[in-house]
Design a protein around this motif. Structure first.
Motif, PDB file in Angstrom:
ATOM      1  N   ASP A   1      -0.453  16.531  14.432  1.00 27.73           N
ATOM      2  CA  ASP A   1       0.759  17.023  13.771  1.00 27.73           C
ATOM      3  C   ASP A   1       2.002  16.863  14.630  1.00 27.73           C
ATOM      4  O   ASP A   1       2.991  16.290  14.210  1.00 27.73           O
ATOM      5  CB  ASP A   1       0.576  18.494  13.406  1.00 27.73           C
ATOM      6  CG  ASP A   1       1.796  19.000  12.672  1.00 27.73           C
ATOM      7  OD1 ASP A   1       2.030  18.525  11.547  1.00 27.73           O
ATOM      8  OD2 ASP A   1       2.534  19.821  13.224  1.00 27.73           O
ATOM      9  N   MET A   2       1.967  17.393  15.848  1.00 34.17           N
ATOM     10  CA  MET A   2       3.183  17.403  16.671  1.00 34.17           C
ATOM     11  C   MET A   2       3.611  15.983  17.032  1.00 34.17           C
ATOM     12  O   MET A   2       4.790  15.674  17.063  1.00 34.17           O
ATOM     13  CB  MET A   2       2.976  18.227  17.945  1.00 34.17           C
ATOM     14  CG  MET A   2       2.779  19.712  17.709  1.00 34.17           C
ATOM     15  SD  MET A   2       4.117  20.498  16.783  1.00 34.17           S
ATOM     16  CE  MET A   2       5.434  20.448  17.978  1.00 34.17           C
ATOM     17  N   VAL A   3       2.642  15.124  17.304  1.00 40.49           N
ATOM     18  CA  VAL A   3       2.995  13.749  17.628  1.00 40.49           C
ATOM     19  C   VAL A   3       3.317  13.008  16.327  1.00 40.49           C
ATOM     20  O   VAL A   3       4.254  12.210  16.274  1.00 40.49           O
ATOM     21  CB  VAL A   3       1.888  13.047  18.439  1.00 40.49           C
ATOM     22  CG1 VAL A   3       2.402  11.717  18.970  1.00 40.49           C
ATOM     23  CG2 VAL A   3       1.426  13.924  19.606  1.00 40.49           C
ATOM     24  N   GLY A   4       2.585  13.339  15.268  1.00 37.37           N
ATOM     25  CA  GLY A   4       2.869  12.751  13.957  1.00 37.37           C
ATOM     26  C   GLY A   4       4.315  12.972  13.528  1.00 37.37           C
ATOM     27  O   GLY A   4       4.952  12.079  12.957  1.00 37.37           O
ATOM     28  N   HIS A   5       4.862  14.133  13.823  1.00 35.99           N
ATOM     29  CA  HIS A   5       6.250  14.437  13.438  1.00 35.99           C
ATOM     30  C   HIS A   5       7.280  13.574  14.167  1.00 35.99           C
ATOM     31  O   HIS A   5       8.435  13.532  13.776  1.00 35.99           O
ATOM     32  CB  HIS A   5       6.572  15.909  13.738  1.00 35.99           C
ATOM     33  CG  HIS A   5       6.092  16.863  12.685  1.00 35.99           C
ATOM     34  ND1 HIS A   5       6.481  16.794  11.364  1.00 35.99           N
ATOM     35  CD2 HIS A   5       5.288  17.952  12.778  1.00 35.99           C
ATOM     36  CE1 HIS A   5       5.919  17.787  10.694  1.00 35.99           C
ATOM     37  NE2 HIS A   5       5.176  18.500  11.518  1.00 35.99           N
ATOM     38  N   THR A   6       6.881  12.937  15.263  1.00 32.13           N
ATOM     39  CA  THR A   6       7.856  12.102  15.981  1.00 32.13           C
ATOM     40  C   THR A   6       8.042  10.753  15.285  1.00 32.13           C
ATOM     41  O   THR A   6       8.993  10.038  15.556  1.00 32.13           O
ATOM     42  CB  THR A   6       7.416  11.808  17.432  1.00 32.13           C
ATOM     43  OG1 THR A   6       6.281  10.929  17.410  1.00 32.13           O
ATOM     44  CG2 THR A   6       7.076  13.090  18.185  1.00 32.13           C
ATOM     45  N   GLY A   7       7.106  10.407  14.412  1.00 31.07           N
ATOM     46  CA  GLY A   7       7.204   9.137  13.696  1.00 31.07           C
ATOM     47  C   GLY A   7       6.627   7.962  14.482  1.00 31.07           C
ATOM     48  O   GLY A   7       6.650   6.829  14.006  1.00 31.07           O
ATOM     49  N   SER A   8       6.108   8.199  15.676  1.00 32.57           N
ATOM     50  CA  SER A   8       5.562   7.094  16.473  1.00 32.57           C
ATOM     51  C   SER A   8       4.080   6.887  16.159  1.00 32.57           C
ATOM     52  O   SER A   8       3.245   7.726  16.489  1.00 32.57           O
ATOM     53  CB  SER A   8       5.739   7.381  17.970  1.00 32.57           C
ATOM     54  OG  SER A   8       4.906   6.509  18.713  1.00 32.57           O
ATOM     55  N   LEU A   9       3.766   5.755  15.533  1.00 32.26           N
ATOM     56  CA  LEU A   9       2.369   5.457  15.186  1.00 32.26           C
ATOM     57  C   LEU A   9       1.529   5.296  16.451  1.00 32.26           C
ATOM     58  O   LEU A   9       0.433   5.859  16.559  1.00 32.26           O
ATOM     59  CB  LEU A   9       2.311   4.186  14.322  1.00 32.26           C
ATOM     60  CG  LEU A   9       0.912   3.651  14.011  1.00 32.26           C
ATOM     61  CD1 LEU A   9       0.092   4.663  13.203  1.00 32.26           C
ATOM     62  CD2 LEU A   9       0.984   2.325  13.252  1.00 32.26           C
TER      63      LEU A   9
ATOM     64  N   ILE B   1     -15.363  21.825  11.617  1.00 34.70           N
ATOM     65  CA  ILE B   1     -14.150  21.066  11.943  1.00 34.70           C
ATOM     66  C   ILE B   1     -13.368  20.819  10.670  1.00 34.70           C
ATOM     67  O   ILE B   1     -13.914  20.368   9.659  1.00 34.70           O
ATOM     68  CB  ILE B   1     -14.523  19.713  12.594  1.00 34.70           C
ATOM     69  CG1 ILE B   1     -15.307  19.970  13.883  1.00 34.70           C
ATOM     70  CG2 ILE B   1     -13.279  18.886  12.908  1.00 34.70           C
ATOM     71  CD1 ILE B   1     -16.147  18.797  14.301  1.00 34.70           C
ATOM     72  N   THR B   2     -12.078  21.125  10.728  1.00 39.83           N
ATOM     73  CA  THR B   2     -11.245  20.902   9.553  1.00 39.83           C
ATOM     74  C   THR B   2      -9.827  20.572   9.988  1.00 39.83           C
ATOM     75  O   THR B   2      -9.560  20.351  11.171  1.00 39.83           O
ATOM     76  CB  THR B   2     -11.312  22.146   8.618  1.00 39.83           C
ATOM     77  OG1 THR B   2     -10.698  21.846   7.372  1.00 39.83           O
ATOM     78  CG2 THR B   2     -10.601  23.354   9.229  1.00 39.83           C
ATOM     79  N   ALA B   3      -8.904  20.532   9.026  1.00 38.31           N
ATOM     80  CA  ALA B   3      -7.480  20.328   9.326  1.00 38.31           C
ATOM     81  C   ALA B   3      -6.697  21.190   8.350  1.00 38.31           C
ATOM     82  O   ALA B   3      -7.205  21.577   7.300  1.00 38.31           O
ATOM     83  CB  ALA B   3      -7.110  18.862   9.161  1.00 38.31           C
ATOM     84  N   ASP B   4      -5.445  21.506   8.711  1.00 38.20           N
ATOM     85  CA  ASP B   4      -4.655  22.408   7.860  1.00 38.20           C
ATOM     86  C   ASP B   4      -3.809  21.665   6.839  1.00 38.20           C
ATOM     87  O   ASP B   4      -3.308  22.264   5.882  1.00 38.20           O
ATOM     88  CB  ASP B   4      -3.788  23.330   8.730  1.00 38.20           C
ATOM     89  CG  ASP B   4      -2.874  22.560   9.681  1.00 38.20           C
ATOM     90  OD1 ASP B   4      -3.166  21.380   9.980  1.00 38.20           O
ATOM     91  OD2 ASP B   4      -1.879  23.146  10.115  1.00 38.20           O
ATOM     92  N   HIS B   5      -3.620  20.370   7.018  1.00 33.54           N
ATOM     93  CA  HIS B   5      -2.846  19.511   6.106  1.00 33.54           C
ATOM     94  C   HIS B   5      -2.804  18.143   6.755  1.00 33.54           C
ATOM     95  O   HIS B   5      -3.191  17.991   7.926  1.00 33.54           O
ATOM     96  CB  HIS B   5      -1.412  20.020   5.902  1.00 33.54           C
ATOM     97  CG  HIS B   5      -0.700  20.253   7.202  1.00 33.54           C
ATOM     98  ND1 HIS B   5      -0.176  19.231   7.956  1.00 33.54           N
ATOM     99  CD2 HIS B   5      -0.468  21.384   7.917  1.00 33.54           C
ATOM    100  CE1 HIS B   5       0.356  19.723   9.064  1.00 33.54           C
ATOM    101  NE2 HIS B   5       0.167  21.035   9.080  1.00 33.54           N
ATOM    102  N   GLY B   6      -2.287  17.153   6.048  1.00 33.86           N
ATOM    103  CA  GLY B   6      -2.156  15.816   6.620  1.00 33.86           C
ATOM    104  C   GLY B   6      -0.819  15.613   7.299  1.00 33.86           C
ATOM    105  O   GLY B   6       0.129  16.379   7.093  1.00 33.86           O
ATOM    106  N   ASN B   7      -0.769  14.592   8.141  1.00 35.37           N
ATOM    107  CA  ASN B   7       0.475  14.154   8.792  1.00 35.37           C
ATOM    108  C   ASN B   7       0.200  12.800   9.454  1.00 35.37           C
ATOM    109  O   ASN B   7       0.735  11.768   9.033  1.00 35.37           O
ATOM    110  CB  ASN B   7       0.939  15.200   9.823  1.00 35.37           C
ATOM    111  CG  ASN B   7       2.252  14.803  10.491  1.00 35.37           C
ATOM    112  OD1 ASN B   7       2.630  13.636  10.529  1.00 35.37           O
ATOM    113  ND2 ASN B   7       2.967  15.773  11.035  1.00 35.37           N
ATOM    114  N   ALA B   8      -0.702  12.804  10.461  1.00 37.62           N
ATOM    115  CA  ALA B   8      -1.022  11.581  11.199  1.00 37.62           C
ATOM    116  C   ALA B   8      -1.644  10.512  10.297  1.00 37.62           C
ATOM    117  O   ALA B   8      -1.642   9.319  10.634  1.00 37.62           O
ATOM    118  CB  ALA B   8      -2.001  11.911  12.320  1.00 37.62           C
TER     119      ALA B   8
END
Ligand SMILES: O=C(O)[C@H](O)COP(=O)(O)O
Ligand SMILES: [Mn+2]
Ligand SMILES: [Mn+2]
Length: 524
Positions: free
Chosen positions: A411-419, A449-456
């Protein structure tokens, strides 16, 4: 069922997307997750829209609603929906806070609105702001000032001008001889005001100086500020520095004695610190406020009901009852929660229905690993190794029955937009998981194991023909995984299952009766 320790890992922002293009989860080298999918029971869960209490299925999930749902096993109408209803019914304008704030600033003073200016619907919605400004005019307020935090994190990364134009046109139509509304200050949400979990109070201090004292670089308009900073720095909206709108060198809207201030964000994590700065008495010591104006301050919601942050608010928050923690405490289950600062409150405060206090000091252990204050695309591994060290030791200590963590990387790295960086972030999570699996195996525990939502899972915006691919910084609407390691079981696969089905599943694995208010377990 025999009693075994249960460990739950939330891989923040790591959803399931079909496409490979721009999918950092798929593109990562992730032998652990690949192994888990190939050999362990798994299913898919809804983590967006109605399944987590948002207004529509067009609303992407987010950490607040996701962790609320996991942690309480039910679906509550969330802030976004409650504020819509409160405005539609007009009730909000009969609230004690609204009436007091209007009365306070009516004669010759200003009403200020601070908040995230977008339609992301994660922390705020521009339509809520419009409704409040319109009613302020109808109730005889003469001066309105907007302090606009620029988004680019829950909406496209360089969309700030769309919302600035929208609100300025809206205010322009209302402005006349008796009423004047305009933008007075602002800045990128990751630069000023919207820090969370005390990761970096200096952001809030910067915001305070800009909004309250009008101290900062001055521009003739928000548009000029955005365009100038973009040219000079080339950064996306969330990283634009703070600005003050000034006329003839004077700020157009400092926050002064006799004014009223509304923080129009409904979500609590990033709203608490600035609320504390406004509400705090002389003992407030997080930064030097220099001068504290005598204002009335209210939040769109109350962000923490136990701690009463803030004291005045326009909308009642969801009253989340029968949480998993509360239920587990009743059964004497010893709990352990860990993450790094950026997501620490997610596994404690959001998890427990937006309460930061523990239910039971003796049964609950909370551990926070301090996050770095750096652009996370430069450190995509974040504190995953340190979290893992502590978590594995806690699992192997035998002191806890239920352990949970959140790995923030996707999530946190996903929010930067850097693939590229996000792929590395996912790989760091995968390595952490491998070590957690070993510890779980040693103590014969169960790992969920789960996730709270998508981003990456979607790092590009939907491609437009003939145009280059654009980075996507926001969450997604995708389903998330639910995987069970080291326990033989069969999982339900119905399409309507969501994050609120996890609490009962945890209870099943711990061998206790799920609370009757919870949604059904995922175990067949
Ligand atoms: O606050 C943020 O960082 C984003 O708006 C949402 O991200 P989160 O819901 O994963 O915290
Ligand atoms: Mn999240
Ligand atoms: Mn996020």
């Amino acid at each position: 069922m025999e009693k075994r320790p249960v460990v739950l890992v939330v891989m923040d922002g790591m959803g399931l997307a079909e496409t490979h293009l721009g999918n950092a989860v798929q593109q990562a080298h992730k032998p652990t997750l690949d192994y888990l999918y190939a050999s362990c029971p798994h299913t898919r869960l809804r983590a967006h829209g109605l399944a987590v209490g948002l207004p529509t299925d067009g609303d992407m999930g987010n950490s607040e609603v996701g962790h609320n749902a996991i942690g309480c096993g039910q679906i509550y109408s969330q802030g976004a929906k409650l504020v819509n209803e409160n405005i539609d019914s007009g009730e909000i304008f009969h609230s004690k806070a609204w009436k007091e704030l209007v009365a306070f600033c009516k004669d010759g003073h200003k009403m200020h609105f601070i908040g995230l200016l977008s339609d992301g619907n994660v922390h705020s919605h521009i339509n809520h702001l419009k409704a409040l400004i319109k009613q302020a005019k109808a109730e005889g307020i003469h001066e309105v000032r907007v302090h606009a935090l620029l988004d680019g994190r829950d909406v496209p990364d360089t969309s700030a001008l769309t919302y600035v134009d929208d609100i300025e046109n809206f205010m322009g139509e209302l402005n006349d001889d008796t009423f004047h509304a305009c933008i007075a200050s602002g800045g990128g949400r990751m630069q000023i005001t919207m820090d969370r979990y005390e990761a970096d109070w200096s952001m809030v201090e910067k915001g305070w100086r800009i909004h309250v004292q009008g101290e900062g670089r001055k521009f003739a308009s928000a548009t000029e500020a955005i365009e100038t900073y973009r040219k000079e720095l080339g950064v996306i909206d969330q990283d634009l520095p703070g600005f003050v709108v000034a006329k003839d060198g004077e700020p157009v809207g400092t926050i002064d004695d006799g004014d009223s201030v509304i923080l129009f964000n409904f979500r609590g994590d990033r709203a608490q610190e600035i609320s504390r700065a406004f509400d705090g008495d002389a003992s407030f010591d997080k930064f030097d406020r220099v001068k504290v104006p005598n204002v009335k301050f209210a939040g769109m919601l109350q962000y923490d009901a136990d701690l009463q942050i803030p004291k005045m608010y326009l909308t009642e928050p969801p009253k989340i009852k029968y949480t998993l923690t509360e239920e587990l405490c009743k059964h004497g289950i010893r709990e352990y929660a860990i993450s790094e600062t950026q997501k620490y409150g997610h596994v404690t405060y959001f998890w427990n229905g937006n309460r930061s206090e523990k239910f039971d000091e003796d049964l609950e252990t909370y551990v926070e690993i301090k996050s770095d204050v750096v652009p996370f695309e430069q450190r995509p591994w974040m504190k995953s190794a340190e979290i893992t060290d502590e978590l594995c030791a806690a699992i192997e200590s035998g002191k806890y029955d239920f352990l949970r963590t959140n790995y923030p990387n996707g999530d946190m790295v996903g929010h930067t937009g850097s693939l590229t960086s996000t792929i590395i972030g996912v790989e760091a999570v995968d390595l952490g998981l491998q070590r957690v699996m070993e510890s779980v195996k040693k103590v014969n525990g169960v790992l969920l194991i789960t996730a709270d939502h998508g981003n990456a899972d979607e790092m590009y915006q939907a491609p437009k023909e003939g145009q280059p691919l654009k980075a996507k910084t926001s969450h997604t609407l995708n389903r998330v995984p639910f995987i069970v390691y080291n326990a033989k079981c069969k999982l339900k696969t119905d399409d309507n299952l969501g994050l609120s089905n996890i609490a009962a599943t945890v209870a099943d694995f711990l061998g206790i009766e799920p609370n009757e208010h919870w949604n059904e377990s995922l175990l067949k």
